[in-house]
Design an enzyme around this catalytic site. Structure first.
Site, PDB file in Angstrom:
ATOM      1  CB  CYS A   2      -0.882   0.028   1.229  1.00 37.96           C
ATOM      2  SG  CYS A   2      -1.906  -1.424   1.400  1.00 37.96           S
ATOM      3  CE  LYS A 572      12.083  -2.765  -5.859  1.00 36.82           C
ATOM      4  NZ  LYS A 572      12.796  -3.864  -6.541  1.00 36.82           N
TER       5      LYS A 572
HETATM    6  C1  AGP Z   1      12.437  -9.592  -5.886  1.00 40.25           C
HETATM    7  O1  AGP Z   1      12.430  -9.709  -7.260  1.00 40.25           O
HETATM    8  C2  AGP Z   1      11.149  -9.786  -5.267  1.00 40.25           C
HETATM    9  N1  AGP Z   1      10.239  -8.796  -5.677  1.00 40.25           N
HETATM   10  C3  AGP Z   1      11.083 -10.160  -3.805  1.00 40.25           C
HETATM   11  O2  AGP Z   1      11.400 -11.507  -3.727  1.00 40.25           O
HETATM   12  C4  AGP Z   1      11.972  -9.394  -2.805  1.00 40.25           C
HETATM   13  O3  AGP Z   1      13.310  -9.711  -3.026  1.00 40.25           O
HETATM   14  C5  AGP Z   1      11.571  -9.756  -1.367  1.00 40.25           C
HETATM   15  O4  AGP Z   1      10.252  -9.373  -1.154  1.00 40.25           O
HETATM   16  C6  AGP Z   1      12.469  -9.121  -0.332  1.00 40.25           C
HETATM   17  O5  AGP Z   1      12.472  -7.745  -0.429  1.00 40.25           O
HETATM   18  P1  AGP Z   1      13.597  -6.862   0.219  1.00 40.25           P
HETATM   19  O6  AGP Z   1      14.877  -7.183  -0.470  1.00 40.25           O
HETATM   20  O7  AGP Z   1      13.148  -5.455  -0.035  1.00 40.25           O
HETATM   21  O8  AGP Z   1      13.641  -7.202   1.673  1.00 40.25           O
END
Ligand code: AGP
Length: 577
Positions: A2, A572
């Site tokens: 969000c 993201k």
């Molecule tokens: C990456 O391509 C993904 N969108 C996801 O796996 C991400 O790496 C994961 O949610 C961890 O996020 P962070 O590195 O911001 O902690």
């Protein structure tokens, strides 16, 4: 996940609010909405489509608005559940990021008389404000939320009789931007370009903005507002001629790598690692795949016992050695599963080193040591440059703590990295072949298996093709049953120790009809291999291989016409558990 933005100005704020909302799109959302407060009346517009759809329906403009992109947690995707959300009597309105854990108990304790129109936990907060405001001032009511709410919350709240945006923050990011207008948002990217400076709110902060000023308080520290750290806004989010941020971010990797050649790490971090006898790494998703590489580097290069854990599965018990140290990895610095894991680690008094791409992040604040990977803003949901750079930091640390000379080997790889982009046509050839397939398998062993795990995640994230990664030796124990003449298998071969076993496994799938593509190191290659990369130290092959596999996922999704930077259902920054 969000996103929140609220703007207060002497001028109309529709443009900047919607512009900010669009910049929050990359975080992932399935509905959106905006409320203007004009002459003590709320004017609310919502959509369960994209922001363009929301914008088409807006018929007013004014000097005060709050807006939201929602990624459904409590309650389905619907106009009722989209934020902003009204109190029962329509006197207050709220946008909220986070999750209220005790919302049912609050409903039972305080809000029996209230009628609820949504399935959200957020509606509890706004009715609680109505309830509290009958006894207390608006500001005190906001402050009292800290006593009652359990969970994570970053909220903007409006009372229709006041030209103010109230805000409150607990374990979910919120930023105060100062420019010609005052802005509160969950993400610095949403701030207008002319923002002079911003302040990252701390847990316990609450207050309000008006058209001309802001007032900030903290539940724990009365003088807190006297010592605020403001930051200047400096980031570039233009596409620079690329079609997508993901492509741009992959192409940024070579330049970013050059900054690492003479990278120095704080001696206290090196000493902390040297003094530890075990290194545990914790992260989620792509960052977990970097952590797995890190565990391999520390075990095999530094000869320290090291293990990687997925944050959402992480449990701490008393079996961890006293001299253990934890490394946490996160691109965003706000991943809820990792934040929870760090809390568990800190409760047991272990030291934590954070490797992260966001300077002012919750994960940095919670950790004892911080390494900024300095990858620059990563907009595409699919993480690329952050993975490669986090892995590189771990490679460097694993060498530095045993005084290993690695710079020459690294310089060789970095100076030749642009070759990877010269074989774009071969990567595109594989992508054309796999684009119309439903399943794909990656096969590797040792470090190559770890690279396959990330390749597989990247492909499924943006192409939606079902993809799995198998350790070559494990195939015969079950998964080979999946292989038929319609199967595609991509083998990665960069480690001399494992090359022959991967080759044998590839022969086994070939003899069952699978189409096989091989990506190999020159000295381990065979004539028919699809992509051959320059020889390099086996622990450094991840640099070229990761770029190739990121591009493979990118071109495949491009062939399929997918929304590459904002893949379906993904966010993201995953700020819920
Ligand atoms: C990456 O391509 C993904 N969108 C996801 O796996 C991400 O790496 C994961 O949610 C961890 O996020 P962070 O590195 O911001 O902690």
């Amino acid at each position: 996940m969000c996103g929140i933005i609220g703007c207060c100005s002497n001028h109309n704020v529709l443009h900047n609010t919607i512009d900010g909302l669009k910049k929050l799109e990359y975080r992932g959302y399935d509905s959106c909405g905006i409320t203007f407060l004009l002459n003590k009346e709320f004017h609310t517009f919502k959509s369960i489509k994209r922001i363009e759809d929301l914008t088409r329906n807006i018929t007013v403009d004014g000097g005060l608005a709050v807006a939201h992109t929602r990624w459904a947690t409590h309650g389905k995707v619907s106009l009722d559940n989209a934020h902003p959300i009204y109190s029962t009597d329509k006197k207050y309105i709220i946008v909220h990021n986070g999750i209220i854990e005790n919302y049912l108990k609050i409903k039972e304790t305080y809000l029996k008389e209230y009628i609820f129109y949504t399935e959200t936990d957020t509606e509890i907060i706004i009715n609680l404000i109505d309830y509290l405001n009958k006894k207390y001032s608006m500001l005190d009511s906001i402050k009292r939320l800290y006593e009652i709410l359990e969970g994570t919350f970053a909220c903007l709240i409006l009372d229709k009789n006041e030209d103010k945006i109230y805000f409150i923050k607990n374990k979910s990011p919120l930023i105060l931007g100062l420019s010609n207008e005052l802005i509160v948002t969950s993400d610095i990217l949403a701030l207008p370009k002319n923002t002079r400076k911003y302040y990252r709110l701390k847990d316990g902060d609450y207050g309000y903005i008006t058209k001309d000023t802001y007032n900030l308080f903290n539940i724990n520290d009365q003088n807190h507002f006297l010592f605020l750290d403001y930051y200047p806004l400096n980031y570039d989010v233009s596409l620079k001629g690329f079609k997508h941020y993901m492509e741009k971010e992959i192409y940024e990797i070579p330049d970013l790598l050059h900054n690492y050649l003479n990278k120095k790490y704080e001696s206290r971090i090196i000493n902390a690692l040297k003094n530890s006898n075990k290194i545990y790494l914790v992260a989620s998703g792509t960052s977990f795949h970097a952590a797995s590489l890190g565990a391999l580097f520390f075990s095999q290069i530094s000869k320290k016992e090291s293990y990687a854990f997925v944050s959402s599965e992480f449990q701490i018990d008393n079996t961890y050695d006293e001299k253990a140290i934890f490394i946490v990895i996160s691109q965003s610095g706000e991943t809820a599963d990792l934040i929870k894991a760090i809390s568990k680690i800190k409760k047991k008094n272990y030291e934590v080193i954070a490797i992260c791409n966001v300077e002012n992040s919750t994960i940095k604040e919670m950790s004892d040591y911080f390494i900024n990977i300095n990858a620059g803003v990563e907009i595409a949901v699919a993480s690329t440059k952050s993975y490669t750079l986090s892995s590189l930091v771990l490679y460097q640390l694993s060498n530095i703590i045993i005084n290993n000379l690695y710079i020459e080997k690294l310089a060789y790889v970095i100076n030749n990295i642009s070759n990877v982009f010269d074989i774009k046509d071969r990567i595109q050839k594989i992508s054309s072949y796999i684009s119309n397939k439903e399943h794909l398998y990656y096969l590797g062993k040792g470090i190559d298996y770890l690279l396959c795990n990330e390749a597989s995640l990247k492909l499924k994230e943006i192409s939606y093709i079902h993809s799995e990664s198998f350790p070559a030796g494990e195939l015969k124990h079950g998964s080979i049953a999946l292989i038929s003449s319609s199967s595609i298998v991509i083998g990665i071969i960069t480690d001399p120790l494992n090359a022959s076993l991967i080759r044998s496994s590839l022969e086994e799938v070939k003899s069952r009809g699978a189409t096989v593509f091989v990506i190999s190191l020159n000295s381990l290659s065979l004539d028919n291999d699809t992509i051959i990369i320059n020889d390099c130290d086996k622990y450094l092959s991840f640099i070229s291989i990761s770029i190739i596999l990121q591009l493979l996922a990118y071109y495949t999704a491009l062939n399929l016409g997918n929304d590459i930077d904002k893949p379906r259902n993904l966010a993201k920054s995953v700020t819920v558990e």
